[in-house]
Motif scaffolding. Structure first.
Motif, PDB file in Angstrom:
ATOM      1  N   VAL A 291       0.848  -1.196   0.000  1.00 52.23           N
ATOM      2  CA  VAL A 291       0.000   0.000   0.000  1.00 52.23           C
ATOM      3  C   VAL A 291       0.880   1.240   0.000  1.00 52.23           C
ATOM      4  O   VAL A 291       1.770   1.376   0.848  1.00 52.23           O
ATOM      5  CB  VAL A 291      -0.912   0.026   1.247  1.00 52.23           C
ATOM      6  CG1 VAL A 291      -1.752   1.308   1.269  1.00 52.23           C
ATOM      7  CG2 VAL A 291      -1.814  -1.200   1.298  1.00 52.23           C
ATOM      8  N   PHE A 292       0.618   2.119  -0.967  1.00 50.88           N
ATOM      9  CA  PHE A 292       1.287   3.416  -0.986  1.00 50.88           C
ATOM     10  C   PHE A 292       0.263   4.489  -0.615  1.00 50.88           C
ATOM     11  O   PHE A 292      -0.837   4.514  -1.184  1.00 50.88           O
ATOM     12  CB  PHE A 292       1.852   3.714  -2.375  1.00 50.88           C
ATOM     13  CG  PHE A 292       2.907   2.732  -2.805  1.00 50.88           C
ATOM     14  CD1 PHE A 292       4.189   2.800  -2.288  1.00 50.88           C
ATOM     15  CD2 PHE A 292       2.601   1.724  -3.719  1.00 50.88           C
ATOM     16  CE1 PHE A 292       5.171   1.892  -2.671  1.00 50.88           C
ATOM     17  CE2 PHE A 292       3.577   0.814  -4.112  1.00 50.88           C
ATOM     18  CZ  PHE A 292       4.862   0.892  -3.588  1.00 50.88           C
ATOM     19  N   LEU A 293       0.629   5.329   0.328  1.00 50.92           N
ATOM     20  CA  LEU A 293      -0.240   6.444   0.723  1.00 50.92           C
ATOM     21  C   LEU A 293       0.351   7.687   0.064  1.00 50.92           C
ATOM     22  O   LEU A 293       1.454   8.110   0.409  1.00 50.92           O
ATOM     23  CB  LEU A 293      -0.250   6.607   2.246  1.00 50.92           C
ATOM     24  CG  LEU A 293      -0.576   5.330   3.045  1.00 50.92           C
ATOM     25  CD1 LEU A 293      -0.390   5.579   4.534  1.00 50.92           C
ATOM     26  CD2 LEU A 293      -1.997   4.854   2.760  1.00 50.92           C
ATOM     27  N   VAL A 294      -0.348   8.231  -0.907  1.00 48.81           N
ATOM     28  CA  VAL A 294       0.251   9.245  -1.773  1.00 48.81           C
ATOM     29  C   VAL A 294      -0.490  10.576  -1.619  1.00 48.81           C
ATOM     30  O   VAL A 294      -1.714  10.617  -1.726  1.00 48.81           O
ATOM     31  CB  VAL A 294       0.187   8.772  -3.245  1.00 48.81           C
ATOM     32  CG1 VAL A 294       0.791   9.805  -4.176  1.00 48.81           C
ATOM     33  CG2 VAL A 294       0.913   7.443  -3.397  1.00 48.81           C
ATOM     34  N   ALA A 295       0.257  11.647  -1.388  1.00 46.40           N
ATOM     35  CA  ALA A 295      -0.387  12.954  -1.176  1.00 46.40           C
ATOM     36  C   ALA A 295       0.672  14.049  -1.164  1.00 46.40           C
ATOM     37  O   ALA A 295       1.879  13.769  -1.161  1.00 46.40           O
ATOM     38  CB  ALA A 295      -1.148  12.953   0.152  1.00 46.40           C
ATOM     39  N   ALA A 296       0.200  15.291  -1.115  1.00 52.72           N
ATOM     40  CA  ALA A 296       1.096  16.452  -1.048  1.00 52.72           C
ATOM     41  C   ALA A 296       0.762  17.297   0.174  1.00 52.72           C
ATOM     42  O   ALA A 296      -0.375  17.266   0.663  1.00 52.72           O
ATOM     43  CB  ALA A 296       0.932  17.302  -2.305  1.00 52.72           C
ATOM     44  N   GLY A 297       1.740  18.048   0.649  1.00 54.75           N
ATOM     45  CA  GLY A 297       1.522  19.050   1.696  1.00 54.75           C
ATOM     46  C   GLY A 297       0.884  18.455   2.941  1.00 54.75           C
ATOM     47  O   GLY A 297       1.290  17.415   3.469  1.00 54.75           O
ATOM     48  N   THR A 298      -0.152  19.137   3.401  1.00 51.93           N
ATOM     49  CA  THR A 298      -0.849  18.707   4.610  1.00 51.93           C
ATOM     50  C   THR A 298      -1.414  17.295   4.453  1.00 51.93           C
ATOM     51  O   THR A 298      -1.374  16.487   5.385  1.00 51.93           O
ATOM     52  CB  THR A 298      -1.975  19.709   4.922  1.00 51.93           C
ATOM     53  OG1 THR A 298      -1.362  20.928   5.339  1.00 51.93           O
ATOM     54  CG2 THR A 298      -2.894  19.221   6.003  1.00 51.93           C
ATOM     55  N   SER A 299      -1.934  17.006   3.267  1.00 52.00           N
ATOM     56  CA  SER A 299      -2.514  15.670   3.057  1.00 52.00           C
ATOM     57  C   SER A 299      -1.425  14.600   3.186  1.00 52.00           C
ATOM     58  O   SER A 299      -1.700  13.476   3.626  1.00 52.00           O
ATOM     59  CB  SER A 299      -3.171  15.581   1.682  1.00 52.00           C
ATOM     60  OG  SER A 299      -4.234  16.499   1.615  1.00 52.00           O
ATOM     61  N   SER A 324       4.823  14.182  -5.494  1.00 49.47           N
ATOM     62  CA  SER A 324       5.726  14.612  -6.567  1.00 49.47           C
ATOM     63  C   SER A 324       6.969  13.729  -6.664  1.00 49.47           C
ATOM     64  O   SER A 324       7.714  13.797  -7.637  1.00 49.47           O
ATOM     65  CB  SER A 324       6.135  16.076  -6.351  1.00 49.47           C
ATOM     66  OG  SER A 324       6.719  16.207  -5.075  1.00 49.47           O
ATOM     67  N   GLU A 325       7.208  12.914  -5.665  1.00 58.09           N
ATOM     68  CA  GLU A 325       8.360  12.002  -5.658  1.00 58.09           C
ATOM     69  C   GLU A 325       7.970  10.571  -6.021  1.00 58.09           C
ATOM     70  O   GLU A 325       8.827   9.701  -6.159  1.00 58.09           O
ATOM     71  CB  GLU A 325       8.997  11.989  -4.255  1.00 58.09           C
ATOM     72  CG  GLU A 325       9.774  13.227  -3.908  1.00 58.09           C
ATOM     73  CD  GLU A 325      10.960  13.408  -4.834  1.00 58.09           C
ATOM     74  OE1 GLU A 325      11.746  12.467  -4.976  1.00 58.09           O
ATOM     75  OE2 GLU A 325      11.066  14.484  -5.443  1.00 58.09           O
ATOM     76  N   PHE A 326       6.686  10.335  -6.105  1.00 57.47           N
ATOM     77  CA  PHE A 326       6.209   8.956  -6.177  1.00 57.47           C
ATOM     78  C   PHE A 326       6.803   8.181  -7.353  1.00 57.47           C
ATOM     79  O   PHE A 326       7.305   7.066  -7.209  1.00 57.47           O
ATOM     80  CB  PHE A 326       4.674   8.946  -6.256  1.00 57.47           C
ATOM     81  CG  PHE A 326       4.094   7.579  -6.359  1.00 57.47           C
ATOM     82  CD1 PHE A 326       4.056   6.743  -5.253  1.00 57.47           C
ATOM     83  CD2 PHE A 326       3.614   7.089  -7.574  1.00 57.47           C
ATOM     84  CE1 PHE A 326       3.536   5.460  -5.344  1.00 57.47           C
ATOM     85  CE2 PHE A 326       3.101   5.813  -7.671  1.00 57.47           C
ATOM     86  CZ  PHE A 326       3.059   5.000  -6.564  1.00 57.47           C
ATOM     87  N   ILE A 327       6.763   8.784  -8.539  1.00 56.81           N
ATOM     88  CA  ILE A 327       7.192   8.031  -9.728  1.00 56.81           C
ATOM     89  C   ILE A 327       8.677   7.690  -9.624  1.00 56.81           C
ATOM     90  O   ILE A 327       9.095   6.554  -9.854  1.00 56.81           O
ATOM     91  CB  ILE A 327       6.868   8.827 -11.007  1.00 56.81           C
ATOM     92  CG1 ILE A 327       5.338   9.014 -11.078  1.00 56.81           C
ATOM     93  CG2 ILE A 327       7.394   8.110 -12.245  1.00 56.81           C
ATOM     94  CD1 ILE A 327       4.851   9.907 -12.212  1.00 56.81           C
ATOM     95  N   THR A 352      -0.481  14.771  -7.167  1.00 58.13           N
ATOM     96  CA  THR A 352      -1.153  13.552  -6.689  1.00 58.13           C
ATOM     97  C   THR A 352      -1.815  12.833  -7.861  1.00 58.13           C
ATOM     98  O   THR A 352      -1.698  11.609  -8.008  1.00 58.13           O
ATOM     99  CB  THR A 352      -2.194  13.923  -5.604  1.00 58.13           C
ATOM    100  OG1 THR A 352      -1.542  14.732  -4.629  1.00 58.13           O
ATOM    101  CG2 THR A 352      -2.799  12.698  -4.956  1.00 58.13           C
ATOM    102  N   LEU A 353      -2.477  13.605  -8.716  1.00 60.93           N
ATOM    103  CA  LEU A 353      -3.170  12.975  -9.852  1.00 60.93           C
ATOM    104  C   LEU A 353      -2.182  12.340 -10.816  1.00 60.93           C
ATOM    105  O   LEU A 353      -2.454  11.280 -11.387  1.00 60.93           O
ATOM    106  CB  LEU A 353      -4.028  14.013 -10.583  1.00 60.93           C
ATOM    107  CG  LEU A 353      -5.197  14.582  -9.763  1.00 60.93           C
ATOM    108  CD1 LEU A 353      -5.967  15.620 -10.569  1.00 60.93           C
ATOM    109  CD2 LEU A 353      -6.143  13.473  -9.298  1.00 60.93           C
ATOM    110  N   SER A 354      -1.020  12.960 -10.958  1.00 63.85           N
ATOM    111  CA  SER A 354      -0.089  12.373 -11.917  1.00 63.85           C
ATOM    112  C   SER A 354       0.520  11.085 -11.342  1.00 63.85           C
ATOM    113  O   SER A 354       0.721  10.111 -12.069  1.00 63.85           O
ATOM    114  CB  SER A 354       0.927  13.419 -12.371  1.00 63.85           C
ATOM    115  OG  SER A 354       2.172  13.175 -11.871  1.00 63.85           O
TER     116      SER A 354
END
Ligand code: M6R
Length: 607
Positions: A291-299, A324-327, A352-354
């Motif tokens: 499971v990857f929990l993916v988000a930016a900033g506060t999220s 932004s680091e996920f890929i 996040t969407l990308s």
């Protein structure tokens, strides 16, 4: 969070009044808009998805006839924002129209029951059960007021509603359970609305409706009754001195402060999520290869906290990753067995969407947690949950963060139940605390706001801050730091406290402010050690402690106290609140506008 409005006038055509009022309520949501009026024995409705001006351009809302009407501007909670889901909703015969703000928890059961007795539903909303319930009661021979009263007794959840019927065109019936409702008393008209700004240019005489009250509005007055025992309630109007701008913020000077104060209510909303979606998501998480929990900033900070929750409660390893680091970081490891839980209050954050897009192309399962129905994230997720916080206007995320944490904690508990890893007693204890979290957060705000003002005055000129926490409090520390930095422009750093002696401690010199997040969990002894290290180098210690933690209090120059004796996994929800308040009041002390920090946008839709 939607906006409702009703107007009954002696002699004025109400449609233009309703449209103008809805425009003033648009800050409460703008997914769709609708108006219904009564005229010559019939109900006339115009509604569609889109903002008020767009819908008005297409349909001319103002030309609806009649002196009685209701309107709605929608922040979608159940059902995507298309025309059929826009309010007002009507019964089978088209004799009753209802607008609603809130969440009907038991709508699925009620809908099934009504459908089995022949009612035809036109929308996917929870609201539509209300006109159908009223219709049944009218058929039994009740008048509109009694029929509405009996319908309300069947509802569980929250509502502010306004009801009109072509059978009784001399009145609007409205009622409140938790969602706000206020009356405005004009010279020739009476109004009901979600909020005072709706009618403020028309009248400043207002009556606030309390929970459990039903009101009958007539063109020349109002009658308030208790839903429970039908006793009449006499309440005189008060004179509102607010300007229109103040009223939109409900008297708070900034949206950020209003939204901090809204947290108890938003947290209550997170306790009303549909079980079936939480269970479905928990099943996906339980079965995932990873499971990857993916988000930016506060999220992202919510995801970081969630990784501790999933591990602690469900024995499930999850990887929180900055979107932004996920890929780059995880890209090649993503495959058909991967599950991505993307968390984004807006559901539109490009980073996040990308990341999600990339993972979808590698056949991963996408789960979404967002605050915005119809957002891109909801469209590309296999299962999504709407966190029900209402629109957040302040650029700094506050209420959406604590609501995300509450949803994620509930998910972790459900996975724990599936896996049978945690004992019933512990689960019950945590569930009991989750139910109490709205009141604990309310108390936290009440007990710390004045202290936050004082601390803000004392620390406002510090050139830099350091935030430290251990375990799940690392996420709280990071979020406290982001809040401070983004709205006060004070450079700040945050670390897991254990990391500080591997480099950052070299920054410390006398007077350097170090904020410690210290719940009474098993990290506390170690945190005390870290506090001592910092004190020894002359740091000023500002701690967020469990109420009654005298030992850390004595070690601190200043402190915030959090009540509630929360289990470790829930501590970020309350412990972050004093840090939100501190950031807010430092920004105000520095003469900055916390709602609109420079260089930032509420929704970051570029990569
Ligand atoms: O809408 P999202 O939750 O995806 O937004 C993510 C970040 O852009 C957002 O949390 C941002 O960091 C806020 N300014 C934090 O207060």
């Amino acid at each position: 969070m939607c906006g409702i409005f009703g107007c009954i006038s002696k002699d004025v055509k109400v449609a233009p009044v309703i449209r103008a009022a809805l425009k003033r309520l648009e800050y409460r949501g703008y997914d769709s808009v609708g108006v219904a009026t009564l005229h010559e024995g019939g109900i006339h409705i115009k509604k569609d998805q889109g903002k008020i001006d767009e819908v008005h351009r297409l349909y001319n809302l103002d030309d609806l006839p009649g002196n009685v009407g209701i309107g709605h501007t929608r922040w979608a909670t159940h059902g995507a924002p298309y025309q059929a889901n826009a309010h007002p909703h009507i019964d089978c015969l088209g004799e009753i129209a209802v607008v609603h703000n809130g969440i009907i928890e038991n709508f699925s059961e009620l809908k099934a029951e009504l459908e089995s007795s022949g009612h035809k539903f036109r929308s996917k909303t929870d609201t539509e059960v209300i006109p159908h319930l009223i219709e049944d009661n009218l058929k039994k021979g009740l008048g509109l007021v009694e029929a509405t009263l009996e319908a309300l007794k069947r509802l569980r959840g929250s509502y502010a509603i306004a009801v009109i019927s072509s059978r009784e065109p001399d009145k609007i019936v409205c009622a409140r359970m938790e969602s706000p409702l206020v009356l405005g008393l004009g010279e020739n008209a009476v109004y009901c609305a979600s909020d005072i700004p709706a009618f403020l240019p028309l009248t400043n005489r207002a009556v606030v409706i309390e929970n459990g009250e039903l009101v009958i509005l007539r063109a020349d007055g109002y009658e308030i009754r208790s839903i429970e025992d039908w006793k009449q309630i006499i309440r005189e109007p008060e004179i509102i001195e607010w300007t229109a701008e103040m009223a939109e913020k409900q008297g708070y000077p900034h949206f950020m402060l209003k939204e901090i104060h809204e947290q108890p209510r938003c947290l209550t909303n997170t306790l009303r999520l549909q079980d079936q979606y939480l269970d479905l998501m928990a099943t996906f998480l339980d079965r995932a290869g990873e499971v990857f929990l993916v988000a930016a900033g506060t999220s992202y900070h919510a995801c970081l906290a969630a990784s501790y929750m999933f591990s602690e409660l469900a024995y499930l390893a999850t990887h929180p990753v900055i979107a932004s680091e996920f890929i780059e970081q995880e890209g090649m490891a993503v495959n058909i067995n991967s599950t991505i839980l993307a968390v984004s209050q807006s559901g539109e954050t490009a980073d996040t969407l990308s990341a999600v897009d990339y993972a979808r192309n590698r056949a991963a399962t996408i789960l979404g947690l967002t605050n915005v129905v119809g957002s891109t994230l909801t469209r590309i997720s296999r299962v999504y949950i709407i966190q029900q916080s209402g629109p957040e206007i302040g650029v700094a995320a506050t209420k959406t963060f604590t609501s995300q944490l509450s949803v994620l904690a509930q998910l972790a508990l459900r996975v724990a139940k599936i896996r049978g890893k945690v004992g019933h007693k512990q689960i019950e204890e945590i569930e009991e605390k989750i139910r109490r979290i709205p009141e604990i957060v309310e108390e936290t705000i009440r007990e710390n706001e004045d202290r936050a003002k004082k601390i803000a005055r004392k620390y406002k000129d510090k050139p830099v801050f350091f935030f430290l926490g251990r375990g799940i409090s690392t996420a709280t520390a990071m979020e406290g730091r982001l809040k401070l930095m983004e709205i006060t422009y004070i450079p700040s750093i945050a670390y897991p406290a254990g990391e500080s002696k591997h480099g950052p401690i070299s920054l410390i010199e006398p007077g350097f402010p170090v904020v410690f997040v210290c719940p009474m969990d098993e990290t506390r002894k170690m945190i005390i050690g870290n506090i001592m290290e910092m004190k020894a180098r002359g740091a000023m210690i500002l701690s967020v402690i469990e109420k009654g933690d005298e030992e850390i209090k004595k070690l601190s120059d200043d402190y915030f106290e959090v009540p509630g004796n929360l289990p470790k996994v829930l501590t970020p929800i309350a412990f972050v609140v004093p840090l939100q308040l501190m950031a807010y009041y430092i920004a105000v002390e520095k003469g900055l506008n916390p709602d609109k920090p420079r260089n930032l946008a509420k929704s970051v839709t570029v990569k």
